[in-house]
Structure formats: C-alpha cells, structure tokens
Write a protein that holds these residues in place. Structure first.
Motif, PDB file in Angstrom:
ATOM      1  N   ALA A 107     -58.709   7.345 -13.638  1.00 25.35           N
ATOM      2  CA  ALA A 107     -59.341   6.518 -12.605  1.00 25.35           C
ATOM      3  C   ALA A 107     -58.436   6.371 -11.395  1.00 25.35           C
ATOM      4  CB  ALA A 107     -59.701   5.149 -13.176  1.00 25.35           C
ATOM      5  N   GLN A 108     -57.120   6.243 -11.623  1.00 31.49           N
ATOM      6  CA  GLN A 108     -56.180   6.159 -10.513  1.00 31.49           C
ATOM      7  C   GLN A 108     -56.217   7.425  -9.667  1.00 31.49           C
ATOM      8  OE1 GLN A 108     -52.158   4.871 -11.420  1.00 31.49           O
ATOM      9  NE2 GLN A 108     -52.851   3.863 -13.295  1.00 31.49           N
ATOM     10  N   VAL A 109     -56.213   8.565 -10.346  1.00 34.60           N
ATOM     11  CA  VAL A 109     -56.214   9.850  -9.636  1.00 34.60           C
ATOM     12  C   VAL A 109     -57.485  10.004  -8.815  1.00 34.60           C
ATOM     13  CG1 VAL A 109     -56.318  12.348  -9.936  1.00 34.60           C
ATOM     14  CG2 VAL A 109     -54.675  10.997 -11.255  1.00 34.60           C
ATOM     15  N   ILE A 110     -58.627   9.703  -9.441  1.00 34.17           N
ATOM     16  CA  ILE A 110     -59.910   9.826  -8.745  1.00 34.17           C
ATOM     17  C   ILE A 110     -59.932   8.920  -7.520  1.00 34.17           C
ATOM     18  CG2 ILE A 110     -62.388   9.355  -8.917  1.00 34.17           C
ATOM     19  CD1 ILE A 110     -62.133  10.196 -11.905  1.00 34.17           C
ATOM     20  N   ALA A 111     -59.481   7.679  -7.667  1.00 34.83           N
ATOM     21  CA  ALA A 111     -59.505   6.721  -6.563  1.00 34.83           C
ATOM     22  C   ALA A 111     -58.599   7.172  -5.420  1.00 34.83           C
ATOM     23  CB  ALA A 111     -59.086   5.345  -7.060  1.00 34.83           C
ATOM     24  N   LYS A 112     -57.412   7.667  -5.748  1.00 29.39           N
ATOM     25  CA  LYS A 112     -56.465   8.064  -4.705  1.00 29.39           C
ATOM     26  C   LYS A 112     -56.945   9.301  -3.949  1.00 29.39           C
ATOM     27  CE  LYS A 112     -52.410   5.991  -6.891  1.00 29.39           C
ATOM     28  NZ  LYS A 112     -51.146   6.225  -7.621  1.00 29.39           N
ATOM     29  N   VAL A 113     -57.483  10.277  -4.673  1.00 33.37           N
ATOM     30  CA  VAL A 113     -57.975  11.491  -4.013  1.00 33.37           C
ATOM     31  C   VAL A 113     -59.180  11.160  -3.143  1.00 33.37           C
ATOM     32  CG1 VAL A 113     -59.064  13.729  -4.385  1.00 33.37           C
ATOM     33  CG2 VAL A 113     -57.060  13.079  -5.737  1.00 33.37           C
ATOM     34  N   ALA A 114     -60.109  10.359  -3.678  1.00 32.87           N
ATOM     35  CA  ALA A 114     -61.317  10.017  -2.919  1.00 32.87           C
ATOM     36  C   ALA A 114     -60.979   9.187  -1.685  1.00 32.87           C
ATOM     37  CB  ALA A 114     -62.298   9.258  -3.810  1.00 32.87           C
ATOM     38  N   LEU A 239     -59.746  21.476  19.515  1.00 31.86           N
ATOM     39  CA  LEU A 239     -60.427  20.580  18.586  1.00 31.86           C
ATOM     40  C   LEU A 239     -59.300  19.912  17.803  1.00 31.86           C
ATOM     41  CD1 LEU A 239     -63.578  21.374  16.440  1.00 31.86           C
ATOM     42  CD2 LEU A 239     -61.796  19.798  15.716  1.00 31.86           C
ATOM     43  N   PRO A 240     -58.967  18.657  18.127  1.00 24.35           N
ATOM     44  CA  PRO A 240     -57.741  18.047  17.592  1.00 24.35           C
ATOM     45  C   PRO A 240     -57.854  17.635  16.130  1.00 24.35           C
ATOM     46  CG  PRO A 240     -58.939  16.461  18.921  1.00 24.35           C
ATOM     47  CD  PRO A 240     -59.679  17.767  19.059  1.00 24.35           C
ATOM     48  N   LEU A 241     -56.823  17.941  15.373  1.00 22.57           N
ATOM     49  CA  LEU A 241     -56.710  17.454  14.009  1.00 22.57           C
ATOM     50  C   LEU A 241     -56.000  16.107  14.059  1.00 22.57           C
ATOM     51  CD1 LEU A 241     -55.604  20.571  11.914  1.00 22.57           C
ATOM     52  CD2 LEU A 241     -57.795  19.378  11.800  1.00 22.57           C
ATOM     53  N   THR A 242     -56.664  15.069  13.599  1.00 23.57           N
ATOM     54  CA  THR A 242     -56.084  13.731  13.574  1.00 23.57           C
ATOM     55  C   THR A 242     -56.030  13.284  12.127  1.00 23.57           C
ATOM     56  OG1 THR A 242     -57.141  13.296  15.704  1.00 23.57           O
ATOM     57  CG2 THR A 242     -56.250  11.412  14.514  1.00 23.57           C
ATOM     58  N   PHE A 243     -54.834  13.072  11.612  1.00 21.42           N
ATOM     59  CA  PHE A 243     -54.708  12.731  10.192  1.00 21.42           C
ATOM     60  C   PHE A 243     -53.441  11.913   9.988  1.00 21.42           C
ATOM     61  CE2 PHE A 243     -52.571  16.692  10.969  1.00 21.42           C
ATOM     62  CZ  PHE A 243     -51.377  16.582  10.286  1.00 21.42           C
ATOM     63  N   LYS A 244     -53.349  11.308   8.831  1.00 19.31           N
ATOM     64  CA  LYS A 244     -52.176  10.507   8.478  1.00 19.31           C
ATOM     65  C   LYS A 244     -51.953  10.676   6.976  1.00 19.31           C
ATOM     66  CE  LYS A 244     -49.523   7.447  10.717  1.00 19.31           C
ATOM     67  NZ  LYS A 244     -48.948   7.679  12.058  1.00 19.31           N
ATOM     68  N   GLU A 245     -50.801  11.218   6.596  1.00 16.34           N
ATOM     69  CA  GLU A 245     -50.514  11.374   5.181  1.00 16.34           C
ATOM     70  C   GLU A 245     -50.065  10.044   4.579  1.00 16.34           C
ATOM     71  OE1 GLU A 245     -51.338  13.732   3.467  1.00 16.34           O
ATOM     72  OE2 GLU A 245     -51.521  15.457   4.803  1.00 16.34           O
ATOM     73  N   TYR A 250     -47.445  13.307  -5.346  1.00 17.27           N
ATOM     74  CA  TYR A 250     -48.168  13.884  -6.470  1.00 17.27           C
ATOM     75  C   TYR A 250     -49.553  14.380  -6.064  1.00 17.27           C
ATOM     76  CZ  TYR A 250     -44.587  11.790  -9.423  1.00 17.27           C
ATOM     77  OH  TYR A 250     -43.390  11.452  -9.996  1.00 17.27           O
ATOM     78  N   LYS A 251     -50.061  13.872  -4.943  1.00 16.53           N
ATOM     79  CA  LYS A 251     -51.428  14.183  -4.529  1.00 16.53           C
ATOM     80  C   LYS A 251     -51.430  15.302  -3.485  1.00 16.53           C
ATOM     81  CE  LYS A 251     -53.553  11.300  -1.779  1.00 16.53           C
ATOM     82  NZ  LYS A 251     -53.773  12.212  -0.609  1.00 16.53           N
ATOM     83  N   PRO A 252     -52.302  16.303  -3.639  1.00 17.68           N
ATOM     84  CA  PRO A 252     -52.427  17.330  -2.598  1.00 17.68           C
ATOM     85  C   PRO A 252     -52.789  16.698  -1.260  1.00 17.68           C
ATOM     86  CG  PRO A 252     -53.570  18.025  -4.589  1.00 17.68           C
ATOM     87  CD  PRO A 252     -53.168  16.593  -4.793  1.00 17.68           C
ATOM     88  N   SER A 253     -52.358  17.324  -0.189  1.00 18.13           N
ATOM     89  CA  SER A 253     -52.583  16.778   1.146  1.00 18.13           C
ATOM     90  C   SER A 253     -54.069  16.592   1.436  1.00 18.13           C
ATOM     91  CB  SER A 253     -51.972  17.715   2.194  1.00 18.13           C
ATOM     92  OG  SER A 253     -52.368  17.322   3.488  1.00 18.13           O
ATOM     93  N   SER A 254     -54.416  15.418   1.955  1.00 20.49           N
ATOM     94  CA  SER A 254     -55.803  15.146   2.327  1.00 20.49           C
ATOM     95  C   SER A 254     -56.185  15.811   3.647  1.00 20.49           C
ATOM     96  CB  SER A 254     -56.029  13.629   2.433  1.00 20.49           C
ATOM     97  OG  SER A 254     -55.801  13.001   1.203  1.00 20.49           O
ATOM     98  N   THR A 255     -55.209  16.460   4.300  1.00 16.45           N
ATOM     99  CA  THR A 255     -55.492  17.146   5.559  1.00 16.45           C
ATOM    100  C   THR A 255     -56.542  18.233   5.381  1.00 16.45           C
ATOM    101  OG1 THR A 255     -53.178  16.770   6.134  1.00 16.45           O
ATOM    102  CG2 THR A 255     -54.402  18.297   7.523  1.00 16.45           C
TER     103      THR A 255
END
Length: 303
Positions: A107-114, A239-245, A250-255
């Motif tokens: 559940a932790q993994v699912i919540a963090k990735v989502a 087309l600008p990429l706007t993101f914040k890690e 442990y989690k793959p980049s959400s970028t």
C-alpha cells in the motif's frame, strides 16, 4: 510566433503557510476564499477562476487581490505555486485514515507511486498554461518528415512513444535514440522537416547537436525539456518540462509521467489539427489488429 513559455519560477514558495497566515489576518470574502482553497487545493490549482470564485462565494477580483496579497504578480503565479505545493507535499495536505508507516508495504508503494504521478501531471499542466501548443501541432502536421530524438531511459522512451502516436495519424515520422544516427539524420533534412527533441536535463549533447544541425539546414525544431537549459535555447519552440522530484531513492522518477503527458499533448493536438482525415488511418490500424482477434473497440489501438 515565439512559442517559448515564460521561465517557471525557480524559488519554492510555501504558499500553504502564507494562506494559513491570511486566515488569521484576512476578513470577510478573503477568508471564505482562503478556506475554500485550503479545503480543496487541487481544485483551486486547476479550475477556471470563475469556478473558484463561484465555489468560494466571492468575486473574481477577490482572487486577484489575494494573489497579490500573498506576494504574487497575479493569479497564474499563485496557482503555479499551489500546484507545486501539491507536488512537493500533497500527501501532507490530506488526513490519511491510517498513518503511512502503519500501512502494508504494498500500500505504501502504490500510494507513493500514484501520488508522484499525480504531482508530475499537476505541475506539467500548470507549466503549459501559456504555451502555444496549437502552433506546434500545425508545424508537425504540415511537415514533410518528422524526426524525434531522445537519449537515455526516459527521453528515448518518449521519443519512441511519440513515433507510435504520430505514425498512425498518417505522418512520416521516425524516432532515433542512437546519438550518431541523430546527428547523421539531422544533416540530410530539408526545410519542410520538423525535429522534436526530448531531454529531461536539457544537457543531452547528441540531441542538442541534432537540433542545431537540423535548424542549420532549415528544419524547424520543437524541444521538450527543462527551461533555461542548452537544449531549450537550441530549439525554435519549447514545450517546457516542469517537475519536482521528491527525493525518494527507492522510487523510479515520476518525471516519466511528465514526459508522457508531453507526448500525449503533442499527439492529440496534432490529431485534432489534422481533423477527420486521421480517422481513416486509425480505422486501418484497428482493422489490421483484427487478424490477432483484437476486436474489442474499447481497447487501445495497439498494445
């Protein structure tokens, strides 16, 4: 037309703390507005100003006055920082029914990735508010040839995925992830061609070189990258990429979700610009899959 977006604010502002402070010092309509924003910051970051005003029971000028009172030039900047706050600390703005540390690992993994995916999409949506996507789509659909460049895990995935989206619209498109092929293919382009370069860092030398070479021979270049980077400065349109890690190693980049949003925006805008003619190409692709017994029209066109 210059389709570059204004640079995103570099300083991270704790807008939630500022809003909470206004609750103590504000009055009347402003307090109702702040309470409404804090109750649903996701809505306030993305809904039209008129809807925000209606929900809070205030006038639209009240929103402008609040933005300036918080230290922003206008509502656009206020909403950008609100989306940024959601991206960085959105999980802390909602009361979890169970503390995160007490949840099962799955559940932790699912919540963090989502939550990371939602945050990436939120920030991208805000960062693209003033970008002329329509102009980019017109360039793509009129191009005699489209070359898409990306090097590395995320950017090469985006380049190949955009090829997958555009060829089924009947466009002549090829993706190159090999650095040497990027440079060589750019050198034989004609002025009616368009190149699209992906780089999260904006530092990928081969993509920047290919874009520069292509423009030297008259081709147009759209770049999907972080603002104020070498690649951002090398293209015709950004087309600008706007993101914040979030710093979770442990989690793959959400970028990757931001890249995928950029791909889908370009693909959909191009399809709508071409218009009904794309339907025949899409019908043929769907028909070709019938031989594999993929007949459900609700399934995506191609796995």
């Amino acid at each position: 037309m210059d389709t570059r977006a204004p640079a995103a604010p570099e300083r991270t502002v704790d807008i939630i703390a500022r809003l909470q402070d206004r609750l103590e010092r504000g009055r009347g309509a402003e307090i109702r507005l702040v309470e409404s924003i804090l109750a649903d910051p996701q809505f306030a970051a993305h809904a039209p100003i008129a809807q925000i005003a209606e929900r809070a029971g205030v006038s639209e000028p009240t929103i402008t006055r609040l933005a300036r009172g918080l230290g922003f030039p206008g509502t656009r900047e206020m909403r950008f920082h609100l989306a940024q706050a959601l991206a960085i600390g959105g999980a802390y703005l909602r009361e979890p029914s169970v503390p995160a540390e007490e949840l099962p690992l799955s559940a932790q993994v699912i919540a963090k990735v989502a939550s990371g995916a939602h945050a990436a999409l939120d920030l991208m949506s805000m960062g693209l508010a003033d970008v002329d996507i329509e102009s980019m789509a017109r360039q793509i659909c009129r191009a005699s040839q489209i070359l898409v460049y990306g090097t590395g895990g995320g950017s090469s995935f985006a380049a190949v995925e955009l090829q997958n989206r555009l060829f089924r619209l009947g466009l002549h498109v090829t993706a190159h992830t090999d650095p040497q092929l990027q440079r060589m293919s750019a050198s034989v382009l004609e002025p009616k061609a368009v190149v699209i370069g992906f780089s999260v860092s904006g530092q990928a030398a081969s993509v920047r070189d290919a874009v520069t070479i292509a423009r030297q021979y008259g081709a147009k270049a759209i770049v999907v990258t972080t603002p104020n980077t070498p690649l951002a400065k090398a293209g015709d349109a950004l087309l600008p990429l706007t993101f914040k890690e979030d710093g979770n190693l442990y989690k793959p980049s959400s970028t990757r979700y931001a890249l995928l949003e950029a791909v889908d925006i370009l693909a959909m805008a191009t399809a709508q610009t071409i218009g009904p003619k794309v339907l025949e190409s899409l019908r043929r692709v769907r028909h070709s899959l019938a031989s594999q017994n993929i007949r459900n029209p609700d399934l995506p066109i191609g796995d």
